[in-house]
Design a protein around this motif. Structure first.
Motif, PDB file in Angstrom:
ATOM      1  N   HIS A  33      43.935 -29.713   3.590  1.00  0.00           N
ATOM      2  CA  HIS A  33      45.061 -30.349   4.268  1.00  0.00           C
ATOM      3  C   HIS A  33      46.417 -29.874   3.771  1.00  0.00           C
ATOM      4  O   HIS A  33      47.437 -30.388   4.205  1.00  0.00           O
ATOM      5  CB  HIS A  33      44.973 -31.876   4.146  1.00  0.00           C
ATOM      6  N   GLY A  34      46.456 -28.901   2.893  1.00  0.00           N
ATOM      7  CA  GLY A  34      47.716 -28.442   2.322  1.00  0.00           C
ATOM      8  C   GLY A  34      48.702 -27.923   3.356  1.00  0.00           C
ATOM      9  O   GLY A  34      49.888 -28.257   3.323  1.00  0.00           O
ATOM     10  N   ALA A  35      48.232 -27.107   4.314  1.00  0.00           N
ATOM     11  CA  ALA A  35      49.139 -26.505   5.298  1.00  0.00           C
ATOM     12  C   ALA A  35      49.798 -27.555   6.177  1.00  0.00           C
ATOM     13  O   ALA A  35      51.005 -27.501   6.437  1.00  0.00           O
ATOM     14  CB  ALA A  35      48.389 -25.480   6.145  1.00  0.00           C
ATOM     15  N   ALA A  36      49.027 -28.516   6.646  1.00  0.00           N
ATOM     16  CA  ALA A  36      49.591 -29.557   7.515  1.00  0.00           C
ATOM     17  C   ALA A  36      50.596 -30.423   6.760  1.00  0.00           C
ATOM     18  O   ALA A  36      51.680 -30.727   7.271  1.00  0.00           O
ATOM     19  CB  ALA A  36      48.468 -30.418   8.093  1.00  0.00           C
ATOM     20  N   LEU A  66      56.259 -31.932   5.195  1.00  0.00           N
ATOM     21  CA  LEU A  66      57.139 -32.261   4.068  1.00  0.00           C
ATOM     22  C   LEU A  66      58.187 -31.200   3.761  1.00  0.00           C
ATOM     23  O   LEU A  66      59.017 -31.390   2.871  1.00  0.00           O
ATOM     24  CB  LEU A  66      56.289 -32.520   2.821  1.00  0.00           C
ATOM     25  N   ARG A  67      58.163 -30.060   4.483  1.00  0.00           N
ATOM     26  CA  ARG A  67      59.078 -28.948   4.175  1.00  0.00           C
ATOM     27  C   ARG A  67      60.546 -29.373   4.109  1.00  0.00           C
ATOM     28  O   ARG A  67      61.246 -28.997   3.158  1.00  0.00           O
ATOM     29  CB  ARG A  67      58.914 -27.798   5.149  1.00  0.00           C
ATOM     30  N   PRO A  68      61.090 -30.145   5.068  1.00  0.00           N
ATOM     31  CA  PRO A  68      62.511 -30.516   4.956  1.00  0.00           C
ATOM     32  C   PRO A  68      62.831 -31.282   3.667  1.00  0.00           C
ATOM     33  O   PRO A  68      63.847 -31.007   3.020  1.00  0.00           O
ATOM     34  CB  PRO A  68      62.761 -31.386   6.195  1.00  0.00           C
ATOM     35  N   ASP A  69      61.974 -32.215   3.290  1.00  0.00           N
ATOM     36  CA  ASP A  69      62.196 -32.970   2.053  1.00  0.00           C
ATOM     37  C   ASP A  69      62.079 -32.067   0.831  1.00  0.00           C
ATOM     38  O   ASP A  69      62.868 -32.179  -0.110  1.00  0.00           O
ATOM     39  CB  ASP A  69      61.204 -34.124   1.941  1.00  0.00           C
ATOM     40  N   PHE A  75      56.257 -31.979  -2.121  1.00  0.00           N
ATOM     41  CA  PHE A  75      54.943 -31.379  -1.914  1.00  0.00           C
ATOM     42  C   PHE A  75      53.933 -31.951  -2.903  1.00  0.00           C
ATOM     43  O   PHE A  75      52.798 -32.247  -2.552  1.00  0.00           O
ATOM     44  CB  PHE A  75      54.986 -29.858  -2.067  1.00  0.00           C
ATOM     45  N   HIS A  76      54.334 -32.097  -4.157  1.00  0.00           N
ATOM     46  CA  HIS A  76      53.438 -32.649  -5.166  1.00  0.00           C
ATOM     47  C   HIS A  76      53.148 -34.122  -4.874  1.00  0.00           C
ATOM     48  O   HIS A  76      51.986 -34.533  -4.803  1.00  0.00           O
ATOM     49  CB  HIS A  76      54.041 -32.494  -6.555  1.00  0.00           C
ATOM     50  N   GLY A 109      67.717 -21.072   5.376  1.00  0.00           N
ATOM     51  CA  GLY A 109      66.612 -20.278   4.900  1.00  0.00           C
ATOM     52  C   GLY A 109      66.104 -20.653   3.525  1.00  0.00           C
ATOM     53  O   GLY A 109      65.346 -19.913   2.911  1.00  0.00           O
ATOM     54  N   ALA A 110      66.509 -21.807   3.026  1.00  0.00           N
ATOM     55  CA  ALA A 110      66.122 -22.211   1.667  1.00  0.00           C
ATOM     56  C   ALA A 110      64.606 -22.347   1.556  1.00  0.00           C
ATOM     57  O   ALA A 110      63.940 -22.759   2.479  1.00  0.00           O
ATOM     58  CB  ALA A 110      66.797 -23.525   1.297  1.00  0.00           C
ATOM     59  N   ALA A 111      64.104 -21.972   0.381  1.00  0.00           N
ATOM     60  CA  ALA A 111      62.661 -22.015   0.122  1.00  0.00           C
ATOM     61  C   ALA A 111      62.123 -23.414   0.151  1.00  0.00           C
ATOM     62  O   ALA A 111      62.736 -24.365  -0.158  1.00  0.00           O
ATOM     63  CB  ALA A 111      62.357 -21.376  -1.226  1.00  0.00           C
TER      64      ALA A 111
END
Length: 107
Positions: A14-17, A22-25, A74-75, A105-107
């Motif tokens: 389930h990591g990709a989903a 959660l990418r914006p946070d 993410f964690h 474009g921030a990581a």
């Protein structure tokens, strides 16, 4: 100050989903931590898909790094199957100096 690496390996089921959700946070949290973050990058699998995260910190103690990681979206959100923090000593470095990407474009 000492150098520390955080190595997070995404959960294969389930990591990709969760990562996508959660990418914006995550991006906002990394931008806030920039004074202590020396390097931030996704890890890629053999097909080029993101499968984890690698961050390098300059902080006083491992405890400070772990406290930052515990709150990292993410964690905290369960993206990672494995999360490792280790202190290290910089041996050689041939990486060119690059600044942070713009906000979009921030990581």
């Amino acid at each position: 100050m000492a150098l520390f690496f955080f190595f997070g390996v995404d959960h294969p089921e389930h990591g990709a989903a969760k990562r996508a959700a959660l990418r914006p946070d995550h991006s906002a949290y990394v931008r806030e931590g920039r004074p202590s973050i020396v390097l931030a990058s996704p890890l890629l699998d053999g097909s080029g898909a993101i499968c984890g995260s690698l961050l390098m910190f300059e902080m006083n103690t491992e405890r400070e790094v772990r406290a930052w990681v515990e709150q990292e979206p993410f964690h905290a959100g369960g993206v990672y199957q494995h999360a490792i923090v280790r202190r290290f000593e910089l041996g050689q470095n041939r990486l060119p100096q690059r600044g942070w990407p713009d906000e979009a474009g921030a990581a």
